[in-house]
Design an enzyme around this catalytic site. Structure first.
Site, mmCIF file in Angstrom:
data_model
loop_
_atom_site.group_PDB
_atom_site.id
_atom_site.type_symbol
_atom_site.label_atom_id
_atom_site.label_comp_id
_atom_site.label_asym_id
_atom_site.label_seq_id
_atom_site.Cartn_x
_atom_site.Cartn_y
_atom_site.Cartn_z
ATOM 1 C CG HIS A 125 64.488 -27.665 51.380
ATOM 2 N ND1 HIS A 125 65.158 -28.491 52.268
ATOM 3 C CD2 HIS A 125 63.256 -27.476 51.913
ATOM 4 C CE1 HIS A 125 64.349 -28.788 53.277
ATOM 5 N NE2 HIS A 125 63.205 -28.186 53.086
ATOM 6 N N GLY A 130 68.785 -40.956 55.136
ATOM 7 C CA GLY A 130 69.800 -39.944 55.397
ATOM 8 C C GLY A 130 69.257 -38.625 55.890
ATOM 9 C CB SER A 131 66.393 -37.030 56.451
ATOM 10 O OG SER A 131 65.772 -35.891 57.030
#
Length: 430
Positions: free
Chosen positions: A239, A378-379
């Site tokens: 991103h 962690g997603s």
């Protein structure tokens, strides 16, 4: 990991491994329960007959994100990560077992790996969505000067803390695993992995060694993997980068730190008022009616004050310079100069509602195809921009492990995964 596991990893490090070998075996030792603190495997239900299909309409859209009406939807609040540490050794052992027999593991990280660095996530136990946070939308930033004032006003308060965050044990552990050659894939290079019509990309392609290596695809824009020691050219920041700005008119880049120095100077009075208000809030922190200033995952901050009309935003100096050169040229030829307004800067990130550049997506797909294991850390995998790589791995029969607190989109979609319900940092470091 534990002493025994560290010794085992050391022995593995001495074993020759092919960087491009494919080992589809997966250790499917799982618990029978699907309680939050249990490690489990979610399988495709044979009774439902559901199959994984590339481009499944239920999980993708033309914009690369979920249906806009559900973009910031949150479900049940996940448990506190610290409440799961009692089963740390079991989680570490399961993760170690999953690593066995694999030599091309690719990691996909999300906001949950950075929470121990003081940067909040979106959907976690203390996620900003649970507090009513609505992140900046690409279309709003591009079309509305008022929304840009709002963004930069909040960023003046939040950016400094965001940029000064340090990598935590999770980032450092992944950097160590990279140095041990325990994570990372190598794949053949292609012009499709380079930004088109970009001189720098054209040079990189011209001098390519014929292959690329990737260890981490990160959804985060905080740069903490790089700060931790992971090689920049081995980390794909899906991103983008929050420490760099790009002009929406001429395409020139600017260091965000320099931009904020100018931004602070132009808005010194407004910023001083905010600082005084923060001090008053700290003095009244016992009053529950006072909402404290809070850092957001985007790098901006929550501010009680909603009046941003006086915010002055520095324009692009490169556009101004080009206008001056154009005026000089027209004056020399005795023509009326045409003055074009300078462009505005935007963080070099993919805001919600925007699309990840195609060349970047292609490169990530190639890395997934070359892997023999995809480790998601962690997603929640809620947005399609990252979830599609999990779908690709599942379609290719590549083993998938998930280290996350809270249920993920992969589990809800019925994909075959090994799930470890555990905090990322302590598990990776142990």
């Amino acid at each position: 990991m534990t002493r025994i596991i560290r010794n085992a990893l050391l022995s593995l490090a001495l074993t020759p491994q092919s960087s491009l070998s494919f080992t589809p075996s997966l250790h499917n030792r799982v618990a029978s329960s699907r309680r939050c603190i249990t490690i489990h495997t979610t399988r495709i239900s044979s009774s439902s007959g559901r199959k994984i299909r590339k481009g499944d309409s239920s999980t993708s859209s033309s914009t690369g994100v979920r249906n806009s009406s559900r973009l910031h939807e949150v479900g049940e609040r996940p448990p506190c990560p610290k409440s799961l540490e009692s089963r740390l050794e079991e989680n570490v052992d399961r993760l170690y077992q999953w690593f066995q027999g694999k030599s091309n593991i690719l990691c996909l990280t999300g906001a949950g790996i950075s929470t121990d660095s003081g940067i909040p996530d979106y959907r976690g136990h203390n996620g900003s969505y649970h507090q009513g946070h609505k992140p900046m939308i690409h279309g709003e930033f591009m079309k509305s000067h008022r929304m840009r004032q709002r963004y930069w006003g909040r960023a003046m308060v939040g950016w400094r803390d965001f940029s000064q965050a340090l990598p935590n044990q999770g980032h450092l552990a992944l950097a160590k695993l990279e140095n041990m050659n325990k994570i990372g894939v190598t794949f053949e290079d292609s012009i499709e992995y380079y930004k088109p019509n970009c001189e720098e990309s054209e040079l990189n392609w011209a001098f390519s060694a014929g292959y690329q290596k990737m260890t981490i695809i990160t959804q985060n824009v905080d740069g903490l993997h790089i700060k931790a020691g992971s090689r920049r050219n081995h980390v794909t920041e899906l991103h983008g980068r929050n420490d760099r700005l790009v002009c929406m008119n001429c395409g020139s880049f600017r260091c965000r730190h320099d931009f904020h120095n100018e931004l602070d100077t132009l808005n010194a009075t407004w910023l001083q008022e905010q600082q005084q208000q923060q001090q008053q809030e700290q003095e009244q922190e016992h009053d529950e009616s006072v909402i404290p200033n809070k850092l957001r995952p985007d790098g901006d901050a929550f501010l009680p004050k909603q009046d941003f009309h006086s915010i002055e935003i520095p324009p692009c100096s490169n556009c101004n310079s080009n206008n001056h050169d154009t005026q000089q040229h027209h004056h020399h030829h005795q023509q009326q100069p045409q003055h074009l307004p300078p462009g505005f800067f935007k963080p070099d990130v993919v805001f919600f509602g925007d699309s990840v550049p195609k060349h970047r997506v292609n490169r990530c797909y190639a890395a997934v195809n070359a892997s023999d294991g995809l480790l998601c850390i962690g997603s929640s995998l809620a947005v399609h921009s990252a979830y599609r790589f999990v779908q690709r791995a599942a379609t290719n029969g590549i083993p998938i492990a998930i280290l996350n607190v809270g249920e993920t989109r992969a589990e809800m979609s019925g994909l075959d995964v090994v799930k470890m319900e555990a905090p990322a940092g302590p598990t990776l470091e142990a």
